[in-house]
Design a protein around this motif. Structure first.
Motif, mmCIF file in Angstrom:
data_model
loop_
_atom_site.group_PDB
_atom_site.id
_atom_site.type_symbol
_atom_site.label_atom_id
_atom_site.label_comp_id
_atom_site.label_asym_id
_atom_site.label_seq_id
_atom_site.Cartn_x
_atom_site.Cartn_y
_atom_site.Cartn_z
ATOM 1 N N GLY A 218 0.819 -1.204 0.000
ATOM 2 C CA GLY A 218 0.000 0.000 0.000
ATOM 3 C C GLY A 218 0.852 1.253 0.000
ATOM 4 N N SER A 219 1.961 1.209 0.739
ATOM 5 C CA SER A 219 2.883 2.351 0.781
ATOM 6 C C SER A 219 3.525 2.578 -0.581
ATOM 7 C CB SER A 219 3.969 2.103 1.833
ATOM 8 O OG SER A 219 3.409 1.931 3.124
ATOM 9 N N PHE A 220 3.961 1.499 -1.217
ATOM 10 C CA PHE A 220 4.594 1.640 -2.525
ATOM 11 C C PHE A 220 3.581 1.922 -3.622
ATOM 12 C CE2 PHE A 220 8.399 0.058 -0.509
ATOM 13 C CZ PHE A 220 9.392 0.745 -1.204
ATOM 14 N N MET A 221 2.324 1.627 -3.375
ATOM 15 C CA MET A 221 1.273 2.041 -4.299
ATOM 16 C C MET A 221 1.270 3.565 -4.414
ATOM 17 S SD MET A 221 -2.847 1.624 -3.861
ATOM 18 C CE MET A 221 -2.695 -0.072 -3.283
ATOM 19 N N LEU A 222 1.340 4.229 -3.262
ATOM 20 C CA LEU A 222 1.372 5.693 -3.239
ATOM 21 C C LEU A 222 2.677 6.220 -3.832
ATOM 22 C CD1 LEU A 222 0.233 8.431 -2.382
ATOM 23 C CD2 LEU A 222 1.215 8.043 -0.101
ATOM 24 N N ILE A 223 3.794 5.608 -3.450
ATOM 25 C CA ILE A 223 5.100 6.059 -3.947
ATOM 26 C C ILE A 223 5.175 5.931 -5.459
ATOM 27 C CG2 ILE A 223 7.580 5.560 -3.941
ATOM 28 C CD1 ILE A 223 7.268 4.716 -0.996
ATOM 29 N N ILE A 301 10.241 1.092 5.409
ATOM 30 C CA ILE A 301 8.863 0.598 5.348
ATOM 31 C C ILE A 301 8.805 -0.890 5.678
ATOM 32 C CG2 ILE A 301 6.932 0.135 3.762
ATOM 33 C CD1 ILE A 301 7.611 2.755 2.357
ATOM 34 N N GLY A 302 9.775 -1.641 5.179
ATOM 35 C CA GLY A 302 9.845 -3.075 5.463
ATOM 36 C C GLY A 302 10.784 -3.382 6.611
ATOM 37 N N GLY A 303 10.886 -2.451 7.566
ATOM 38 C CA GLY A 303 11.814 -2.631 8.686
ATOM 39 C C GLY A 303 11.550 -3.872 9.506
ATOM 40 N N LEU A 304 10.293 -4.289 9.578
ATOM 41 C CA LEU A 304 9.964 -5.512 10.313
ATOM 42 C C LEU A 304 10.636 -6.715 9.665
ATOM 43 C CD1 LEU A 304 8.272 -6.945 12.520
ATOM 44 C CD2 LEU A 304 6.457 -7.183 10.827
ATOM 45 N N PHE A 305 10.600 -6.767 8.336
ATOM 46 C CA PHE A 305 11.256 -7.864 7.618
ATOM 47 C C PHE A 305 12.766 -7.825 7.835
ATOM 48 C CE2 PHE A 305 7.631 -6.696 4.623
ATOM 49 C CZ PHE A 305 6.760 -7.617 5.194
ATOM 50 N N ALA A 354 4.775 -2.664 11.925
ATOM 51 C CA ALA A 354 4.866 -2.513 10.469
ATOM 52 C C ALA A 354 4.161 -1.243 10.008
ATOM 53 C CB ALA A 354 4.256 -3.736 9.778
ATOM 54 N N PHE A 355 3.023 -0.943 10.609
ATOM 55 C CA PHE A 355 2.274 0.269 10.247
ATOM 56 C C PHE A 355 3.055 1.530 10.626
ATOM 57 C CE2 PHE A 355 -0.750 3.657 11.296
ATOM 58 C CZ PHE A 355 -1.437 3.753 10.095
ATOM 59 N N ILE A 356 3.642 1.527 11.819
ATOM 60 C CA ILE A 356 4.430 2.686 12.264
ATOM 61 C C ILE A 356 5.622 2.914 11.336
ATOM 62 C CG2 ILE A 356 5.920 3.561 14.114
ATOM 63 C CD1 ILE A 356 4.056 2.080 16.095
ATOM 64 N N LEU A 357 6.319 1.843 10.982
ATOM 65 C CA LEU A 357 7.474 1.960 10.086
ATOM 66 C C LEU A 357 7.065 2.457 8.708
ATOM 67 C CD1 LEU A 357 9.365 -1.318 11.095
ATOM 68 C CD2 LEU A 357 10.092 1.029 11.567
ATOM 69 N N ALA A 358 5.898 2.020 8.239
ATOM 70 C CA ALA A 358 5.407 2.495 6.948
ATOM 71 C C ALA A 358 5.146 3.994 6.987
ATOM 72 C CB ALA A 358 4.138 1.742 6.556
ATOM 73 N N MET A 359 4.583 4.485 8.085
ATOM 74 C CA MET A 359 4.333 5.925 8.220
ATOM 75 C C MET A 359 5.645 6.711 8.244
ATOM 76 S SD MET A 359 1.111 6.311 8.124
ATOM 77 C CE MET A 359 1.200 4.954 6.952
ATOM 78 N N ILE A 360 6.652 6.163 8.899
ATOM 79 C CA ILE A 360 7.968 6.816 8.925
ATOM 80 C C ILE A 360 8.557 6.853 7.516
ATOM 81 C CG2 ILE A 360 10.338 6.664 9.778
ATOM 82 C CD1 ILE A 360 9.196 5.356 12.323
#
Length: 368
Positions: A218-223, A301-305, A354-360
């Motif tokens: 979803g994040s990369f959809m916007l990017i 964004i994929g910091g959890l991975f 994962a959501f927090i990292l995506a927002m960052i």
């Protein structure tokens, strides 16, 4: 396919003008992928359960609760994700876009590799499938080709400076790139292979991997949409990559397929995605990041991975060097299981992270 069939009719029938908009086709891809999962999922799960018998082999050295609770659950659920993702992408994305074919190609090849790995595990009833070195070779060759195509397409695009095509942008800093030269190709391959295997390591609990994948997609959809627009890139200070906005359609398909799969993978899982899903989805995210020139943002964004993969590397290095383990068990989600956390608690808390990292990561689009 629909883009090529219906867009030419827009001059005569105004209603077909909507097919010119990436946003509309992205929504269409999301809904199509989700519906395919809902329709095909129950039949596919029944078929896999019948054919696989004992289901996915459970690691003997893993959490003992898994041996009892997850025994008999079929794997290869990634087939459902791949099927819905590929069909919806072919329906809604323009088929003359090289970036679409690069990301789709990486996704399919990695998916087939994962399928063969899952097949060997199920048929031999062992936790080891394809030989690690063989798996890595296929991944690296595929990723090198994908990276080379992305760089070559950008280099041949009129108005794009060579330094931009072969540089790596620094998040949160406007206009600063790390000059890589032709090392950009092996770097791109590293991003794709690393992303694929990191997602694979994260896939260990019901629903743990698929939601962070959807958040990243979803994040990369916007990017992708923003990077493919000259007006938005000028305003935000981003690198403009012509035609890459169509990758938003693939991201939408990933989100839709992920939602459909989660319906069956929610605890207690009716099916596991297996390497078929995790390798392909991780590869797709890596290829996406390379195409839109946001390789380092993927690490945020994929910091959890990244954390999951690092936990494995740290554990191995520590044990070999000192004979001691840093974590009770790796990947790190098993560490928290050993500490007594419930599976649902780990999964939901990891989703939040994962959501927090995506927002960052997304904040880097403006904070520069």
């Amino acid at each position: 396919m629909l883009y090529h069939l219906l867009t030419p009719l827009a001059d005569e029938f105004t209603i077909f003008n909507v097919f010119r908009y990436i946003t509309f086709r992205t929504g269409g891809a999301t809904m199509t992928a989700m519906l395919i999962c809902f329709i095909v999922g129950p039949r596919l799960i029944r078929w896999f359960r019948k054919k696989q018998g004992k289901g996915q082999p459970i690691r003997a050295d893993g959490p003992q609760s898994h041996i009892v609770e997850k025994a008999g659950t079929p794997t290869m659920g990634g087939v459902l994700i791949l099927l819905s993702l590929v069909i919806s992408t072919l329906l809604w994305a323009p088929l003359n876009n090289p970036y679409v074919w690069v990301v789709l190609g990486v996704t399919v090849v990695f998916g087939l590799l994962g399928f063969w790995d899952d097949y060997l595990k199920v048929t031999k009833q062992t936790s080891t499938g394809v030989v690690g070195s063989g798996k890595l070779i296929v991944q690296c060759v595929t990723a090198l080709v994908a990276g080379w195509i992305c760089v070559s397409v950008l280099q041949q695009t009129p108005g794009i400076d060579e330094g931009i095509a072969t540089g790596v942008p620094i998040p949160f800093v406007k206009g600063l790139l790390i000059p890589m030269g032709m090392l950009i190709v092996p770097f791109a391959a590293l991003v794709i292979v690393g992303s694929s295997n990191a997602v694979n390591m994260t896939d260990g609990l019901d629903g743990l991997a698929i939601v962070p994948v959807m958040i990243a997609a979803g994040s990369f959809m916007l990017i992708a949409y923003l990077v493919g627009r000259a007006d938005y890139t000028e305003y935000l200070g981003l690198i403009y990559v012509p035609n890459v906005g169509e990758l938003a359609v693939i991201c939408g398909a990933i989100v839709g397929a992920g939602l459909g799969f989660l319906w069956f993978n929610a605890p207690p899982a009716m099916i596991f995605m297996g390497d078929t899903g995790s390798l392909s989805l991780g590869g797709a995210l890596g290829a996406m990041a390379v195409a839109v020139k946001h390789e380092l943002v993927l690490a945020i964004i994929g910091g959890l991975f990244v954390f999951e993969a690092l936990s494995v590397m740290i554990q191995i290095a520590s044990f070999k060097l000192t004979g001691k383990r840093v974590f009770k068990m790796a990947p790190v989600h098993h560490h928290f299981e050993q500490l007594g956390w419930k599976e649902s608690t780990i999964v939901i808390r990891f989703w939040i992270i994962a959501f927090i990292l995506a927002m960052i990561g997304l904040s880097s689009l403006k904070l520069r």
